[in-house]
Design an enzyme around this catalytic site. Sequence first.
Site, PDB file in Angstrom:
ATOM      1  N   HIS A 119     -46.060 -32.101 -72.883  1.00  0.00           N
ATOM      2  CA  HIS A 119     -45.079 -32.993 -72.717  1.00  0.00           C
ATOM      3  C   HIS A 119     -43.653 -32.369 -72.264  1.00  0.00           C
ATOM      4  O   HIS A 119     -42.836 -32.746 -71.415  1.00  0.00           O
ATOM      5  CB  HIS A 119     -44.842 -33.383 -74.220  1.00  0.00           C
ATOM      6  CG  HIS A 119     -43.356 -34.115 -74.570  1.00  0.00           C
ATOM      7  ND1 HIS A 119     -43.145 -35.532 -74.958  1.00  0.00           N
ATOM      8  CD2 HIS A 119     -41.891 -33.915 -74.168  1.00  0.00           C
ATOM      9  CE1 HIS A 119     -42.056 -35.830 -74.908  1.00  0.00           C
ATOM     10  NE2 HIS A 119     -41.316 -34.866 -74.677  1.00  0.00           N
ATOM     11  N   GLU A 120     -43.125 -31.067 -72.572  1.00  0.00           N
ATOM     12  CA  GLU A 120     -42.311 -30.139 -71.936  1.00  0.00           C
ATOM     13  C   GLU A 120     -42.408 -30.162 -70.559  1.00  0.00           C
ATOM     14  O   GLU A 120     -41.449 -30.207 -69.832  1.00  0.00           O
ATOM     15  CB  GLU A 120     -42.084 -29.112 -72.919  1.00  0.00           C
ATOM     16  CG  GLU A 120     -41.593 -29.374 -74.446  1.00  0.00           C
ATOM     17  CD  GLU A 120     -40.519 -30.281 -74.662  1.00  0.00           C
ATOM     18  OE1 GLU A 120     -39.695 -30.200 -73.992  1.00  0.00           O
ATOM     19  OE2 GLU A 120     -40.859 -30.785 -75.681  1.00  0.00           O
ATOM     20  N   GLN A 141     -33.318 -31.568 -69.508  1.00  0.00           N
ATOM     21  CA  GLN A 141     -32.801 -32.436 -70.534  1.00  0.00           C
ATOM     22  C   GLN A 141     -31.452 -31.982 -71.027  1.00  0.00           C
ATOM     23  O   GLN A 141     -30.450 -32.683 -71.814  1.00  0.00           O
ATOM     24  CB  GLN A 141     -33.385 -32.365 -72.081  1.00  0.00           C
ATOM     25  CG  GLN A 141     -34.950 -33.069 -71.606  1.00  0.00           C
ATOM     26  CD  GLN A 141     -35.848 -32.783 -73.013  1.00  0.00           C
ATOM     27  OE1 GLN A 141     -36.416 -32.019 -73.198  1.00  0.00           O
ATOM     28  NE2 GLN A 141     -35.650 -33.829 -73.970  1.00  0.00           N
ATOM     29  N   CYS A 168     -39.051 -37.888 -78.231  1.00  0.00           N
ATOM     30  CA  CYS A 168     -38.522 -37.120 -77.119  1.00  0.00           C
ATOM     31  C   CYS A 168     -36.898 -37.106 -77.476  1.00  0.00           C
ATOM     32  O   CYS A 168     -36.413 -38.268 -77.692  1.00  0.00           O
ATOM     33  CB  CYS A 168     -38.838 -37.392 -75.822  1.00  0.00           C
ATOM     34  SG  CYS A 168     -37.829 -36.726 -74.526  1.00  0.00           S
ATOM     35  N   LEU A 169     -36.344 -36.099 -77.330  1.00  0.00           N
ATOM     36  CA  LEU A 169     -34.804 -36.126 -77.570  1.00  0.00           C
ATOM     37  C   LEU A 169     -34.056 -36.814 -76.390  1.00  0.00           C
ATOM     38  O   LEU A 169     -32.983 -37.225 -76.917  1.00  0.00           O
ATOM     39  CB  LEU A 169     -34.077 -34.530 -77.733  1.00  0.00           C
ATOM     40  CG  LEU A 169     -34.458 -33.659 -78.997  1.00  0.00           C
ATOM     41  CD1 LEU A 169     -34.356 -32.339 -78.680  1.00  0.00           C
ATOM     42  CD2 LEU A 169     -34.475 -34.519 -80.041  1.00  0.00           C
ATOM     43  N   HIS A 173     -41.326 -32.671 -68.032  1.00  0.00           N
ATOM     44  CA  HIS A 173     -40.052 -32.756 -67.853  1.00  0.00           C
ATOM     45  C   HIS A 173     -39.638 -32.334 -66.486  1.00  0.00           C
ATOM     46  O   HIS A 173     -38.608 -32.670 -66.091  1.00  0.00           O
ATOM     47  CB  HIS A 173     -39.399 -32.317 -69.038  1.00  0.00           C
ATOM     48  CG  HIS A 173     -38.967 -33.128 -70.255  1.00  0.00           C
ATOM     49  ND1 HIS A 173     -38.281 -34.350 -70.197  1.00  0.00           N
ATOM     50  CD2 HIS A 173     -39.552 -33.139 -71.415  1.00  0.00           C
ATOM     51  CE1 HIS A 173     -38.241 -35.152 -71.259  1.00  0.00           C
ATOM     52  NE2 HIS A 173     -38.995 -34.265 -72.028  1.00  0.00           N
ATOM     53  N   GLY A 187     -39.378 -29.088 -79.181  1.00  0.00           N
ATOM     54  CA  GLY A 187     -39.348 -28.756 -77.743  1.00  0.00           C
ATOM     55  C   GLY A 187     -37.821 -29.187 -76.971  1.00  0.00           C
ATOM     56  O   GLY A 187     -37.579 -30.210 -77.422  1.00  0.00           O
TER      57      GLY A 187
HETATM   58 NI    NI Z   1     -39.178 -34.605 -74.407  1.00  0.00          NI
END
Ligand code: NI
Length: 180
Positions: A142-143, A52, A100-101, A146, A47
Site C-alpha cells: 500500500h505504502e 501524502q 488510507c490517511l 503511493h 503507514g
Molecule cells: Ni495510504
Amino acid sequence: MAILKIARMGHPVLMQRAREVPDPTDPAVHSLINDMAETMFDAPGIGLAAPQVHIPARIVVFHIPDERCNNIGESIPLTALINPQIKPLCDEIEDGIEGCLSLPEMVGTVPRYKRIFYKAELPDGNTIEREAEGYHARVVQHECDHLDGILYPMRMNDISKLGYSEEMAKAKALEELSSE
Ligand code: NI
C-alpha cells in the site's frame, strides 16, 4: 519535529511518480522522516508515504503494532524505507480491508500479494532486505503504491466494497444482529 498537512485524494501530488532520494543520509531526509513519523502517529495511521505530505520523494514510514498481527507474524517497530523495491514471492492474492490517511473515514477491500520480498535503503545508509507476508506485506504494498501515484481504490476489483467505515461498521453490526 512537526505535524504535516496530509494531502487527500484528488491532489496531484498523490497521482505522480515520486523521485528517487539521492542520499538517504542527508539530514533533510532525516528531518522529513521524523516529521512523517510524528504525523503518522498523530493521525493515527499505520503507514505514511512522503507524497501524502506533499513531498514527491520515494520515502515511506510504517509500523505494525502488536494488535494488528493477529498472532501471525511479528509486530514491526517504526521503520523508514527509502527508494523501496518490491517483488512478489508468490502468485497468491489475498483480499483485505484497507484505509488510507488520504481518504479519511473510508475503507475498501483490496487484493494484494500474500508474500513479498522488499529491499530499501535506510536512513543510516544501510540496505534492508526482508520477506513479508500477510498484513506486513499488505502495508508495504500500500505504502509503496503511493510512490507510483497509486491509491488503494485503483487496486480494487469491486468498487462497491469502498465505503465510509462508520456506515460499514453499522451495516456489519446489523447483519450480525439479524443472523443471531
Ligand atoms: Ni495510504
